[in-house]
Design a protein around this motif. Structure first.
Motif, PDB file in Angstrom:
ATOM      1  N   ARG A 185     111.046  19.006 -26.785  1.00 24.11           N
ATOM      2  CA  ARG A 185     109.889  19.689 -27.380  1.00 24.11           C
ATOM      3  C   ARG A 185     109.357  18.912 -28.587  1.00 24.11           C
ATOM      4  NH1 ARG A 185     110.878  26.000 -27.852  1.00 24.11           N
ATOM      5  NH2 ARG A 185     112.962  25.477 -28.540  1.00 24.11           N
ATOM      6  N   CYS A 186     108.914  17.686 -28.305  1.00 23.19           N
ATOM      7  CA  CYS A 186     108.487  16.804 -29.396  1.00 23.19           C
ATOM      8  C   CYS A 186     106.962  16.831 -29.546  1.00 23.19           C
ATOM      9  CB  CYS A 186     108.993  15.386 -29.160  1.00 23.19           C
ATOM     10  SG  CYS A 186     108.059  14.466 -27.923  1.00 23.19           S
ATOM     11  N   TYR A 187     106.473  16.030 -30.472  1.00 29.35           N
ATOM     12  CA  TYR A 187     105.039  16.003 -30.741  1.00 29.35           C
ATOM     13  C   TYR A 187     104.246  15.527 -29.525  1.00 29.35           C
ATOM     14  CZ  TYR A 187     100.701  15.065 -33.286  1.00 29.35           C
ATOM     15  OH  TYR A 187      99.396  15.057 -33.709  1.00 29.35           O
ATOM     16  N   ARG A 188     104.850  14.632 -28.758  1.00 33.08           N
ATOM     17  CA  ARG A 188     104.141  14.106 -27.584  1.00 33.08           C
ATOM     18  C   ARG A 188     104.121  15.097 -26.430  1.00 33.08           C
ATOM     19  NH1 ARG A 188     103.909   7.788 -26.007  1.00 33.08           N
ATOM     20  NH2 ARG A 188     101.959   8.215 -24.944  1.00 33.08           N
ATOM     21  N   CYS A 189     104.954  16.121 -26.508  1.00 35.95           N
ATOM     22  CA  CYS A 189     104.841  17.218 -25.536  1.00 35.95           C
ATOM     23  C   CYS A 189     103.534  17.973 -25.805  1.00 35.95           C
ATOM     24  CB  CYS A 189     106.015  18.174 -25.660  1.00 35.95           C
ATOM     25  SG  CYS A 189     107.595  17.482 -25.152  1.00 35.95           S
ATOM     26  N   LEU A 190     103.092  17.970 -27.065  1.00 35.17           N
ATOM     27  CA  LEU A 190     101.833  18.632 -27.434  1.00 35.17           C
ATOM     28  C   LEU A 190     100.631  17.737 -27.133  1.00 35.17           C
ATOM     29  CD1 LEU A 190     102.624  20.058 -30.984  1.00 35.17           C
ATOM     30  CD2 LEU A 190     102.071  21.419 -28.989  1.00 35.17           C
ATOM     31  N   ASN A 231     107.110  15.377 -18.056  1.00 34.45           N
ATOM     32  CA  ASN A 231     107.115  13.907 -18.000  1.00 34.45           C
ATOM     33  C   ASN A 231     106.835  13.301 -19.375  1.00 34.45           C
ATOM     34  OD1 ASN A 231     104.542  14.773 -18.206  1.00 34.45           O
ATOM     35  ND2 ASN A 231     103.702  13.476 -16.594  1.00 34.45           N
ATOM     36  N   CYS A 232     107.254  13.982 -20.429  1.00 28.74           N
ATOM     37  CA  CYS A 232     106.969  13.483 -21.788  1.00 28.74           C
ATOM     38  C   CYS A 232     107.475  12.044 -21.945  1.00 28.74           C
ATOM     39  CB  CYS A 232     107.611  14.389 -22.836  1.00 28.74           C
ATOM     40  SG  CYS A 232     107.371  13.750 -24.520  1.00 28.74           S
ATOM     41  N   ALA A 233     106.574  11.184 -22.441  1.00 26.15           N
ATOM     42  CA  ALA A 233     106.916   9.761 -22.563  1.00 26.15           C
ATOM     43  C   ALA A 233     108.097   9.544 -23.504  1.00 26.15           C
ATOM     44  CB  ALA A 233     105.702   8.984 -23.063  1.00 26.15           C
ATOM     45  N   LEU A 234     108.237  10.389 -24.513  1.00 26.57           N
ATOM     46  CA  LEU A 234     109.330  10.161 -25.460  1.00 26.57           C
ATOM     47  C   LEU A 234     110.573  11.000 -25.159  1.00 26.57           C
ATOM     48  CD1 LEU A 234     110.311   8.576 -27.928  1.00 26.57           C
ATOM     49  CD2 LEU A 234     109.637  10.513 -29.318  1.00 26.57           C
ATOM     50  N   CYS A 235     110.471  12.309 -25.256  1.00 20.74           N
ATOM     51  CA  CYS A 235     111.706  13.103 -25.221  1.00 20.74           C
ATOM     52  C   CYS A 235     112.272  13.279 -23.817  1.00 20.74           C
ATOM     53  CB  CYS A 235     111.529  14.433 -25.962  1.00 20.74           C
ATOM     54  SG  CYS A 235     110.517  15.636 -25.127  1.00 20.74           S
ATOM     55  N   VAL A 236     111.488  12.890 -22.769  1.00 21.68           N
ATOM     56  CA  VAL A 236     112.033  12.917 -21.411  1.00 21.68           C
ATOM     57  C   VAL A 236     112.298  11.485 -20.926  1.00 21.68           C
ATOM     58  CG1 VAL A 236     111.631  13.614 -19.014  1.00 21.68           C
ATOM     59  CG2 VAL A 236     110.896  15.113 -20.885  1.00 21.68           C
TER      60      VAL A 236
HETATM   61 ZN   LIG Z   1     108.335  15.391 -25.786  1.00 20.87          ZN
END
Ligand SMILES: [Zn+2]
Length: 336
Positions: free
Chosen positions: A166-171, A240-245
């Motif tokens: 649940r990071c910023y890139r998920c948003l 498919n979040c580029a960072l946290c996934v």
């Molecule tokens: Zn994320």
């Protein structure tokens, strides 16, 4: 003195419980504009002693609208924000251990910077790209970060531990195309909103550092344009979040652009190598309106201003500045 200084903060039970530990905590503040200067004002008055600040900009007259730290004199001298910040903050608390970097927070900077011993990173920047980089730095170093942003009469705040999901890139999965985002330059800023966003960020920071609460997984939206609305929403993990996934460090791996543009789009910055400051000074004195202080020399001519720092940072300010113009200005006023 100490007891008396914090005597109105300590009656709050969660503050009192761990206040002794606060003096050993160390935070990294990125950005010293509307949000950063308000946050640091609250944090140091609340007992945080160790702060490192990174910012790449100068104090301007327009900063006096939102900042409690900068003075008219700083704007007149037009000095880097971090230098003004340091000299003004030390008057508020002489025990302050404040370290400042007049730098662009970029992947190149990150590679040379030591993030060890920071308990928290604070986002007070004005662009998405730097936030994506902060998100990655936080993930890699397992240092939580507190996000804040504001424009016009709206703002948002969130606390992230991106390595837990649940990071910023998920948003925000991608950076919107240039011109699609509202900026303070185009849409202005209500100084009240800057203070509210900075205050909520500061509250999350105190509560985290004093072991009261980790406010994870939610984003707080503030909108004062119509009603006084403050709403909270759950952040969902993007599959498919580029960072946290996927754990891709796109912004850390990116090479820094040679020419750094600013939010206002009227200013660019680049770094000169192998230059002779004295020779350039001689040249500039003959060319136009010259001035200099302990930090930089500057040349004003035909609605353009160039400013050169001893370490080679060169700022050029002009309406509609672009790569081509930069090249011609450099060859004319600096040399090949
Ligand atoms: Zn994320």
């Amino acid at each position: 003195m100490i007891k008396e200084r914090y005597s109105r903060f300590l009656p709050i039970d969660w503050v009192k419980r761990n206040f002794e530990n606060l003096k050993d905590k160390k935070v990294l503040l990125i950005g010293a504009g509307a949000l950063g200067s308000n946050i640091i004002d609250i944090l140091i008055r609340g007992g945080i002693k160790n702060i490192t600040v990174i910012d790449r900009d100068f104090v301007e007259c327009s900063d006096l609208l939102t900042s409690p730290i900068y003075k008219e004199k700083d704007a007149q001298e037009n000095i880097p924000k971090v230098y003004a910040l340091k000299r003004n903050l030390e008057k508020i608390d002489k025990e302050l251990n404040i370290e400042t970097y007049f730098e662009n927070f970029s992947s190149d900077f990150v590679k040379k910077f030591n993030f060890n011993n920071f308990n928290l990173i604070i986002d007070a920047v004005d662009n998405l790209e730097t936030r994506f980089l902060i998100n990655e730095v936080s993930f890699k170093g397992k240092i939580p970060w507190v996000h804040g942003a504001c424009v016009s009469e709206r703002g948002e705040v969130a606390f992230f531990k991106p390595w837990e999901g649940r990071c910023y890139r998920c948003l925000f999965p991608e950076i919107p195309k240039k011109g699609r985002l509202e900026t303070c330059e185009t849409h202005g800023i209500n100084p009240v909103i800057a203070k509210i966003v900075a205050s909520i960020q500061s509250d999350l920071i105190f509560k985290y550092l004093l072991n009261k609460k980790e406010y994870k997984g939610k984003i707080i939206y503030i909108d004062f344009s119509d009603n006084y609305s403050i709403k909270k929403f759950e952040i969902k993990r993007r599959e498919n979040c580029a960072l946290c996934v996927k754990e891709k460090f796109e912004f850390l791996d990116k090479k820094e652009e040679k020419l750094i543009t600013f939010c206002s789009e009227k200013q660019v910055m680049l770094k000169l190598e192998n230059f002779d400051m004295d020779e350039i000074e001689k040249k500039w004195r003959k060319e136009g309106v010259f001035s200099g202080n302990e930090y930089f020399i500057s040349l004003r001519k035909e609605n353009m201003e160039m400013r050169l720092f001893r370490d080679g940072k060169l700022f050029i300010k002009a309406e509609g500045i672009n790569q081509k113009r930069v090249k011609s200005l450099i060859s004319r006023y600096i040399g090949e």
